[in-house]
Design a protein around this motif. Structure first.
Motif, short mmCIF file in Angstrom:
data_model
loop_
_atom_site.label_atom_id
_atom_site.label_comp_id
_atom_site.label_asym_id
_atom_site.label_seq_id
_atom_site.Cartn_x
_atom_site.Cartn_y
_atom_site.Cartn_z
N VAL A 50 -87.19 33.64 -23.11
CA VAL A 50 -86.03 34.46 -22.74
C VAL A 50 -85.95 34.62 -21.23
CG1 VAL A 50 -85.04 36.78 -22.88
CG2 VAL A 50 -85.91 35.67 -24.94
N SER A 51 -87.10 34.82 -20.58
CA SER A 51 -87.12 34.97 -19.12
C SER A 51 -86.67 33.69 -18.43
CB SER A 51 -88.53 35.33 -18.65
OG SER A 51 -88.97 36.53 -19.25
N LEU A 52 -87.05 32.54 -18.97
CA LEU A 52 -86.63 31.27 -18.39
C LEU A 52 -85.15 31.01 -18.63
CD1 LEU A 52 -89.67 29.00 -19.36
CD2 LEU A 52 -89.15 29.95 -17.11
N ILE A 53 -84.65 31.44 -19.78
CA ILE A 53 -83.25 31.21 -20.12
C ILE A 53 -82.32 32.12 -19.31
CG2 ILE A 53 -81.53 31.44 -21.96
CD1 ILE A 53 -83.84 30.71 -23.93
N LEU A 54 -82.67 33.39 -19.22
CA LEU A 54 -81.76 34.37 -18.62
C LEU A 54 -82.12 34.76 -17.19
CD1 LEU A 54 -81.46 36.84 -21.66
CD2 LEU A 54 -79.84 35.04 -21.01
N GLY A 55 -83.33 34.45 -16.75
CA GLY A 55 -83.79 35.01 -15.49
C GLY A 55 -84.45 36.36 -15.73
N TRP A 56 -85.14 36.89 -14.72
CA TRP A 56 -85.93 38.10 -14.97
C TRP A 56 -85.07 39.35 -15.13
CZ3 TRP A 56 -86.85 42.29 -11.46
CH2 TRP A 56 -86.23 42.16 -10.20
N ARG A 57 -83.93 39.42 -14.46
CA ARG A 57 -83.11 40.63 -14.55
C ARG A 57 -82.45 40.76 -15.92
NH1 ARG A 57 -82.68 42.95 -9.53
NH2 ARG A 57 -83.00 41.59 -7.71
N LEU A 58 -81.74 39.73 -16.34
CA LEU A 58 -81.12 39.78 -17.66
C LEU A 58 -82.15 39.62 -18.77
CD1 LEU A 58 -77.80 37.78 -17.15
CD2 LEU A 58 -78.21 40.24 -17.04
N GLY A 59 -83.28 38.97 -18.46
CA GLY A 59 -84.37 38.91 -19.43
C GLY A 59 -84.91 40.29 -19.73
N PHE B 9 -89.63 17.46 -14.87
CA PHE B 9 -89.22 17.83 -16.22
C PHE B 9 -90.40 18.26 -17.08
CE2 PHE B 9 -88.29 16.64 -20.63
CZ PHE B 9 -87.07 17.30 -20.85
N PHE B 10 -91.47 17.46 -17.08
CA PHE B 10 -92.61 17.74 -17.93
C PHE B 10 -93.45 18.91 -17.40
CE2 PHE B 10 -91.65 13.31 -19.06
CZ PHE B 10 -91.50 13.47 -20.43
N VAL B 11 -93.45 19.11 -16.10
CA VAL B 11 -94.13 20.28 -15.54
C VAL B 11 -93.43 21.55 -16.02
CG1 VAL B 11 -94.65 21.54 -13.41
CG2 VAL B 11 -95.01 19.07 -13.52
N TYR B 12 -92.11 21.53 -16.01
CA TYR B 12 -91.35 22.69 -16.47
C TYR B 12 -91.65 23.01 -17.94
CZ TYR B 12 -87.37 25.84 -17.16
OH TYR B 12 -86.59 26.93 -17.45
N ILE B 13 -91.68 21.98 -18.76
CA ILE B 13 -91.91 22.19 -20.20
C ILE B 13 -93.34 22.64 -20.48
CG2 ILE B 13 -92.09 21.05 -22.45
CD1 ILE B 13 -89.74 19.31 -21.64
N PHE B 14 -94.31 21.85 -20.01
CA PHE B 14 -95.69 22.08 -20.41
C PHE B 14 -96.37 23.21 -19.64
CE2 PHE B 14 -95.14 17.64 -21.86
CZ PHE B 14 -95.49 17.83 -23.19
N LEU C 51 -83.52 23.37 -25.64
CA LEU C 51 -82.41 23.85 -24.83
C LEU C 51 -82.16 22.97 -23.61
CD1 LEU C 51 -82.83 27.73 -24.98
CD2 LEU C 51 -80.99 26.36 -25.94
N ILE C 52 -83.23 22.60 -22.91
CA ILE C 52 -83.00 21.80 -21.69
C ILE C 52 -82.66 20.35 -22.03
CG2 ILE C 52 -84.48 23.28 -20.30
CD1 ILE C 52 -86.63 21.18 -20.41
N THR C 53 -82.87 19.95 -23.29
CA THR C 53 -82.47 18.61 -23.72
C THR C 53 -81.00 18.57 -24.11
OG1 THR C 53 -84.71 18.12 -24.52
CG2 THR C 53 -82.92 16.73 -25.34
N ASP D 283 -81.04 20.78 -12.86
CA ASP D 283 -80.99 19.35 -13.14
C ASP D 283 -81.39 18.50 -11.95
OD1 ASP D 283 -80.10 20.19 -15.55
OD2 ASP D 283 -78.13 19.25 -15.45
N ARG D 284 -80.85 18.80 -10.79
CA ARG D 284 -81.09 17.98 -9.61
C ARG D 284 -82.56 17.97 -9.20
NH1 ARG D 284 -76.10 19.47 -5.47
NH2 ARG D 284 -74.39 18.71 -6.81
N GLU D 285 -83.24 19.08 -9.44
CA GLU D 285 -84.64 19.18 -9.00
C GLU D 285 -85.62 18.69 -10.06
OE1 GLU D 285 -85.60 23.00 -7.53
OE2 GLU D 285 -83.89 23.13 -6.20
N TYR D 286 -85.31 18.88 -11.33
CA TYR D 286 -86.27 18.54 -12.38
C TYR D 286 -86.02 17.17 -13.02
CZ TYR D 286 -88.13 23.28 -12.26
OH TYR D 286 -88.73 24.45 -11.87
N LEU D 287 -84.80 16.65 -12.91
CA LEU D 287 -84.50 15.37 -13.55
C LEU D 287 -84.42 14.20 -12.58
CD1 LEU D 287 -81.82 16.48 -16.16
CD2 LEU D 287 -84.24 16.09 -16.52
#
Length: 207
Positions: free
Chosen positions: A63-72, A124-129, A188-190, A201-205
């Motif tokens: 949830v924190s990754l999806i929304l950010g810390w404030r909305l999370g 991409f894989f750093v973000y996931i794992f 979600l990121i897929t 996208d620009r930084e992780y893909l």
């Protein structure tokens, strides 16, 4: 005591501009409420031996990754209200839930993400794992440890009771916590990367 601490952390996460955007964009409202409902359902599936020390999957890292810390923090707080309503928690019990199950895990999850973002390759894989899988399991273990330390400090339980009936669950819960959060973020990121606020996208893909 825990209610006041949780209230302070929640107020710290408040940002006027963020909430104005939330009121204007229906998709954000749907995201916050959907995450709150999912967290509430996850927290209903619980086990435990000692009162107030339930064992369940948090799901807060995703949830924190999806929304950010404030909305999370907002979404997790709404989940606490729903969970407390269905379980009839007292104010102290709600404070413990709000602090240890919602807000501290949100802050820790996002703090670990920031460290990963700045000090590890943006891949991409750093973000996931790392951000989703490893950090989720770590946050789940830290939640159990912090809760145990609190209840020991207020003399609610002896350290022997906590170690024998609660702390060892941290090892057991690490993998399912990591797996569920990691799978959710991977899907979600897929298929819906624009739903994940911390995924760029620009930084992780483009690697």
């Amino acid at each position: 005591m825990t209610f006041i601490a949780a209230l302070g952390l929640f107020l710290f996460s408040f940002n006027r501009q963020e909430y104005q955007q939330l009121l204007l964009v229906a998709a954000r409202q749907t995201g916050v409420l959907s995450c709150a409902v999912v967290l509430t359902l996850l927290w209903q599936i619980k086990a435990g031996i000692l009162p107030q020390l339930d064992i369940h999957i948090l799901g807060v890292t995703a949830v924190s990754l999806i929304l950010g810390w404030r909305l999370g923090a907002l979404s997790a707080s709404l989940a606490c209200i729903l969970h407390g309503y269905f379980n009839g928690f007292s104010l102290p019990e709600f404070g413990n839930l709000w602090l240890f199950t919602a807000l501290l895990p949100v802050y820790i999850s996002y703090g670990l993400f920031v460290l990963c973002y700045h000090y590890l390759p943006r891949h991409f894989f750093v973000y996931i794992f790392v951000c989703a899988f490893i950090f989720a399991g770590t946050v789940g273990c830290l939640k159990i440890l912090l809760s145990a330390m609190y209840y020991y400090t207020v003399d609610a339980y002896t350290w022997f009771e906590l170690a024998d009936n609660y702390l060892h669950f941290a090892v057991i819960m690490w993998f399912p916590e990591a797996m569920l959060n990691g799978m959710a973020i991977t899907l979600l990121i897929t298929y819906r990367p624009h739903w994940v606020k911390t995924f760029f996208d620009r930084e992780y893909l483009d690697k």
